[in-house]
Design an enzyme around this catalytic site. Structure first.
Site, PDB file in Angstrom:
ATOM      1  N   GLY A 365       0.828  -1.193   0.000  1.00  0.00           N
ATOM      2  CA  GLY A 365       0.000   0.000   0.000  1.00  0.00           C
ATOM      3  C   GLY A 365       0.860   1.239   0.000  1.00  0.00           C
ATOM      4  N   PRO A 369       5.275  -2.371   1.673  1.00  0.00           N
ATOM      5  CA  PRO A 369       4.849  -3.764   1.550  1.00  0.00           C
ATOM      6  C   PRO A 369       4.451  -4.370   2.897  1.00  0.00           C
ATOM      7  CG  PRO A 369       7.235  -3.633   1.455  1.00  0.00           C
ATOM      8  CD  PRO A 369       6.729  -2.212   1.461  1.00  0.00           C
ATOM      9  N   ASP A 481      -8.682   7.917   6.375  1.00  0.00           N
ATOM     10  CA  ASP A 481      -8.322   7.094   5.209  1.00  0.00           C
ATOM     11  C   ASP A 481      -9.128   5.798   5.198  1.00  0.00           C
ATOM     12  OD1 ASP A 481      -6.976   6.728   2.838  1.00  0.00           O
ATOM     13  OD2 ASP A 481      -5.213   5.831   3.746  1.00  0.00           O
TER      14      ASP A 481
END
Length: 673
Positions: A365, A369, A481
Site C-alpha cells: 500500500g 509492503p 483514510d
C-alpha cells in the site's frame, strides 16, 4: 615448475563480495588505494551488489561499520588491542589486526581446525556458517543479534544507551535533552546538549564512565605511544577536546584517543567496555577549583542557601508536577492505563518472514509492503514495512503506534508491536488470513465468495468500529483514510479497520480541524477536506458512505465506468435513486442472496453519508442505529463530487459539474480516472 606471478591484474580476495573466509582481509591499502569490504547481495536470488556493506572506516581512528549505502546502521567500534569493542557475535575475534602507515585491515585468525565463513545477508545481517562434514553442507551457527542500543546514534549525541534501563536512553551527566517534548515521547534522536557551555580554562575536569562502548571515532585524534596521563594533559590544552581514553587495553592500557565535538553512539557495554573520560566544567563535577577556607559566617550563609535551595527545589518540583499532570491530561485521558508496546528486534522479524521473501508478501500500500510471518512460538503475524519511497514517514509511523496501541475494539486490527532498525520502521499486526476487503469486492472471483449476509455484517462492523473511534474510545480519533484496502478480514470474514498512519486525535470538545497538508485517497475524501483541508467525524462518515456503495455494487468509486462517462459511482447511485431504480446498483452476484429491503436501506444510508454538506450527514451513532432498525429516514440530498445532469432541474445550460464549497471544480483534477 609452477611460476607464481609477482604482480596481479585482479584477484578475488581484493573483492570478497558478501563472504569472508580465512585469508581475506577487510580494510584499506593506503598505497594501492584498494578498499576491501563485504557487500550484500541484492536479494537471495540476485548476486548483484546490494544495499549493505561491512567496511573499515579510516576517518579518525579506524572502526568497523555496517552501512546501508552511505548510512551507518551499526558501529562495532575501534580495535582495542584484542577485538572491536562492540563485536557482534558472528564476527570472529581475530588475532590479525594490522594498522600502520601503509594499510589497515583485519582478518580471520589461523583457525584451521574448523572451516567457517562470515556472510552479510541481503538484509544486512552478519551470519556465521560452519561446514558440516556429515551433511556436506554449510550450517548457520550464529546470526547477528543487534539490540536497540546497537542502532547507530539511536539516542542522539551526548547520551548513553543502556538496555537495562527504562527508558534506555539517558543524557550524559551535565547534559540535558535538546528537545524535552520529543524526549518525553521517546524520540531521542536530537540527543542532549550541555547544561552550561564548556569553559576553555583551568576550571574543568573529567567525569569517568566505566564499561563503555566508545563514541564514534570518525572525528577523533590518536597517538599509539603516549600514556593516559599525557593524553589527559593534551585534552586539557585543547579547548575543542570533549573526551579522552586509552587506545589499547593490553598491559594496563596504552595510547591516547581524543574526541572533539559531540559524543555520538555511546552505550554502556555488557562487560567488555572501557573507561571513558568526559570533559566537564568543574561546577558540574561538584568540586571547587581552588582551596578555600570557610569561616563560620560563610558556613551559615551556605547553610541558609541550602535550606532556601531545597525550598525552591521543592516548589519547582511541585510546579513541574502540576504542569506535567496538566500536559498528560490534555494529551491523553487516563494515561495511567497506557499500554507498553512490545519492541521486536530485526533478526526476529527477518527470521519470521524468511528474510522478507516474495513468497510471504501479502500486498503493498501507500505505507509500503506487508509480509506474512510466523514467530518462533507459532503465532502468525503481518509485518507492515515502511517503504523508503513512501509518502508517509516517521511522523505517520509514530502516529500509528501512539494511537492504535491505545485502542481496543473487535472491529480494529490489533497492533502487536513495532520494530525500529535505524531507518527501517515496521509495524507488527495480528495476521488477517482473508487479507483486505478490496481483494473480494473488486475481484471477479472474490465477489462471488461474499454473499449479502456477509456484506451486511462487514458494513455493520465497520460502522461500529468508526463509532468506537469517534465516540466510545477515550481518544476521539478521525481516521481520514477509510477505504476498502484498509478494511482487513479475519478467518470468519469479520472486518477490522487498519492503517492509522493518517489518523488524528481530537480533544473531548473538538469537532473539526483544518490542515494544509491534504492526505488520504481520492475517491473517498469528503468535499470539504479535499478542497479546504477541513476534517471531522463527518469526513469519515463520507468515506464510509462511499465504501458502502462499493460493497453493495462491487464497483470502485474511483475509476467507475458507465455508459455516461461523466458519472462516477456516487453520481450513478444518485441518478438511480432519483429515478426510483436503486436496485440496479446491486452487484449481480448478490441478486439471489440479498434481502432487498436491507440493501435499499444500506444504499439510503450511504447516500445520506455522502451528501455535499457535512451538517447534512449523519454521525456514526445514527448510522449504527439506522442499520439496526426500521426508523423512517429523510430523503438524501445531492452527493458531494456528483457529476451528471440532474433530471429534476429543467435548464438549457449543462449541469455536468462537481460542486463543493460554493465552487465548481472539474473532477478530473480531483479524481482522475
Amino acid at each position: 615448475m609452477i611460476v607464481i606471478p609477482t604482480t596481479f591484474l585482479w584477484q578475488s580476495f581484493d573483492h570478497p563480495g558478501d563472504t569472508m573466509i580465512l585469508g581475506i582481509k577487510l580494510g584499506s591499502n593506503f598505497v594501492t588505494k584498494i578498499d576491501k569490504f563485504l557487500s550484500s547481495w541484492k536479494s537471495a536470488e540476485d548476486p548483484a551488489r546490494g544495499e549493505y556493506s561491512f567496511v573499515i572506516d579510516t576517518h579518525g581512528y579506524p572502526q568497523l561499520l555496517l552501512k546501508r549505502g552511505n548510512i551507518t546502521l551499526f558501529r562495532a567500534g575501534p580495535w582495542n588491542g584484542i577485538k572491536f569493542i562492540a563485536n557482534p557475535s558472528p564476527i570472529p575475534i581475530s588475532d590479525e589486526f594490522v594498522f600502520n602507515s601503509k594499510e589497515v585491515y583485519f582478518q580471520f585468525g589461523n583457525q584451521t581446525s574448523v572451516l567457517s565463513r562470515l556472510t552479510l545477508s541481503p538484509l544486512g545481517l552478519p551470519q556465521s556458517f560452519t561446514w558440516n562434514d556429515r551433511t556436506n553442507d554449510w550450517v548457520i551457527t550464529d546470526v547477528g543479534q543487534f539490540d536497540q542500543c546497537e542502532n547507530y546514534a539511536f539516542c542522539g549525541p551526548n547520551t548513553r544507551c543502556e538496555m537495562s534501563r527504562s527508558p534506555i536512553c539517558a543524557c550524559l551527566d551535565g547534559f540535558i535533552p535538546k528537545s524535552l517534548a520529543d524526549w518525553n515521547f521517546s524520540d531521542w534522536s536530537d540527543g542532549c546538549i550541555r547544561r552550561t557551555p564548556l569553559e576553555c580554562s583551568d576550571k574543568v575536569g573529567f567525569l569517568k564512565y566505566t564499561g563503555m562502548k566508545f563514541p564514534d571515532t570518525s572525528s577523533s585524534w590518536y597517538d599509539k605511544s603516549i600514556s593516559l596521563k599525557e593524553c589527559q594533559g593534551l585534552c586539557l590544552k585543547n579547548c575543542s577536546c570533549t573526551a579522552y581514553a586509552n587506545l589499547d587495553i593490553r598491559q594496563g592500557g596504552s595510547g591516547c584517543l581524543i574526541w572533539f565535538g559531540d559524543l555520538i553512539d555511546t552505550r554502556r557495554s555488557t562487560g567488555d567496555g572501557q573507561d571513558l573520560f568526559v570533559r566537564m566544567n568543574a561546577s558540574e563535577l561538584g568540586v571547587p577549583t581552588k582551596k578555600r577556607t570557610f569561616s563560620k559566617k560563610l558556613a551559615g550563609i551556605v547553610s541558609s542557601a541550602i535550606v532556601a535551595g531545597i525550598g525552591m527545589l521543592m516548589l519547582g518540583i511541585i510546579i513541574s508536577m502540576r504542569k506535567w499532570n496538566l500536559r498528560k491530561k490534555n494529551h491523553c485521558e487516563e494515561r495511567e492505563e497506557d499500554m507498553e508496546l512490545p519492541i521486536f528486534d530485526m533478526s526476529t522479524i527477518a527470521h519470521a518472514t524468511d528474510a522478507f521473501s516474495n513468497s510471504n508478501k501479502l500486498g503493498e500500500g501507500g505505507f509500503g509492503p506487508v509480509y506474512k510471518g510466523i514467530l518462533i512460538g507459532g503465532q502468525q503475524i503481518a509485518v507492515k514495512r515502511l517503504s523508503k519511497s513512501s509518502g508517509q514517514g516517521l511522523d505517520e509511523f509514530k502516529n500509528e503506534v501512539m494511537l492504535i496501541a491505545k485502542l481496543q475494539h473487535r472491529s480494529l486490527v490489533k497492533l502487536l508491536g513495532c520494530c525500529i532498525h535505524e531507518d527501517e520502521r515496521m509495524l507488527i499486526y495480528e495476521y488477517m488470513p482473508n487479507k483486505s476487503l478490496d481483494s473480494f469486492i473488486f475481484d471477479q472471483t472474490g465477489r462471488k465468495l461474499l454473499d449479502w449476509s456477509q456484506r451486511i455484517n462487514i458494513i455493520g462492523g465497520i460502522a461500529r468500529g468508526l463509532l468506537y473511534l469517534h465516540q466510545d474510545s477515550r481518544l476521539r480519533i478521525i481516521h481520514r483514510d477509510i477505504k476498502a484496502s484498509n478494511i482487513l478480514l479475519d478467518d470468519e470474514l469479520n472486518p477490522k479497520i487498519s492503517d492509522f498512519g493518517l489518523a488524528r486525535m481530537f480533544g473531548g470538545d473538538q469537532t473539526e480541524a483544518k490542515t494544509s497538508r491534504i492526505v488520504g485517497t481520492y475517491g473517498y475524501m469528503s468535499p470539504e477536506y479535499a478542497s479546504n483541508g477541513y476534517f471531522s467525524v463527518k469526513s469519515d462518515a463520507f468515506s464510509f458512505g462511499v465504501l458502502v456503495l462499493e460493497i453493495v455494487s462491487g464497483k470502485k468509486n474511483r475509476g467507475f465506468r458507465h455508459l455516461d462517462p461523466n458519472l462516477n459511482l456516487l453520481g450513478h447511485a444518485w441518478m438511480l435513486w432519483i429515478k426510483g431504480t436503486p436496485f440496479e446498483l446491486i452487484d449481480e452476484f448478490l441478486i439471489e442472496s440479498c434481502n432487498l429491503s436491507e440493501v435499499l436501506r444500506c444504499i439510503h444510508v450511504a447516500l445520506l453519508c455522502v451528501q455535499q454538506r457535512p451538517e447534512d450527514r449523519p454521525n456514526m451513532s445514527a448510522v449504527v442505529l439506522i442499520l439496526g432498525s426500521e426508523i423512517p429516514l429523510p430523503q438524501p440530498k445531492q452527493p458531494g463530487f456528483f457529476m451528471g445532469e440532474n433530471p429534476h432541474e429543467h435548464s438549457t445550460s449543462s449541469n455536468r459539474h462537481v460542486t463543493y464549497s460554493g465552487e465548481e471544480v472539474s473532477l478530473i483534477s480531483l479524481d482522475p480516472r
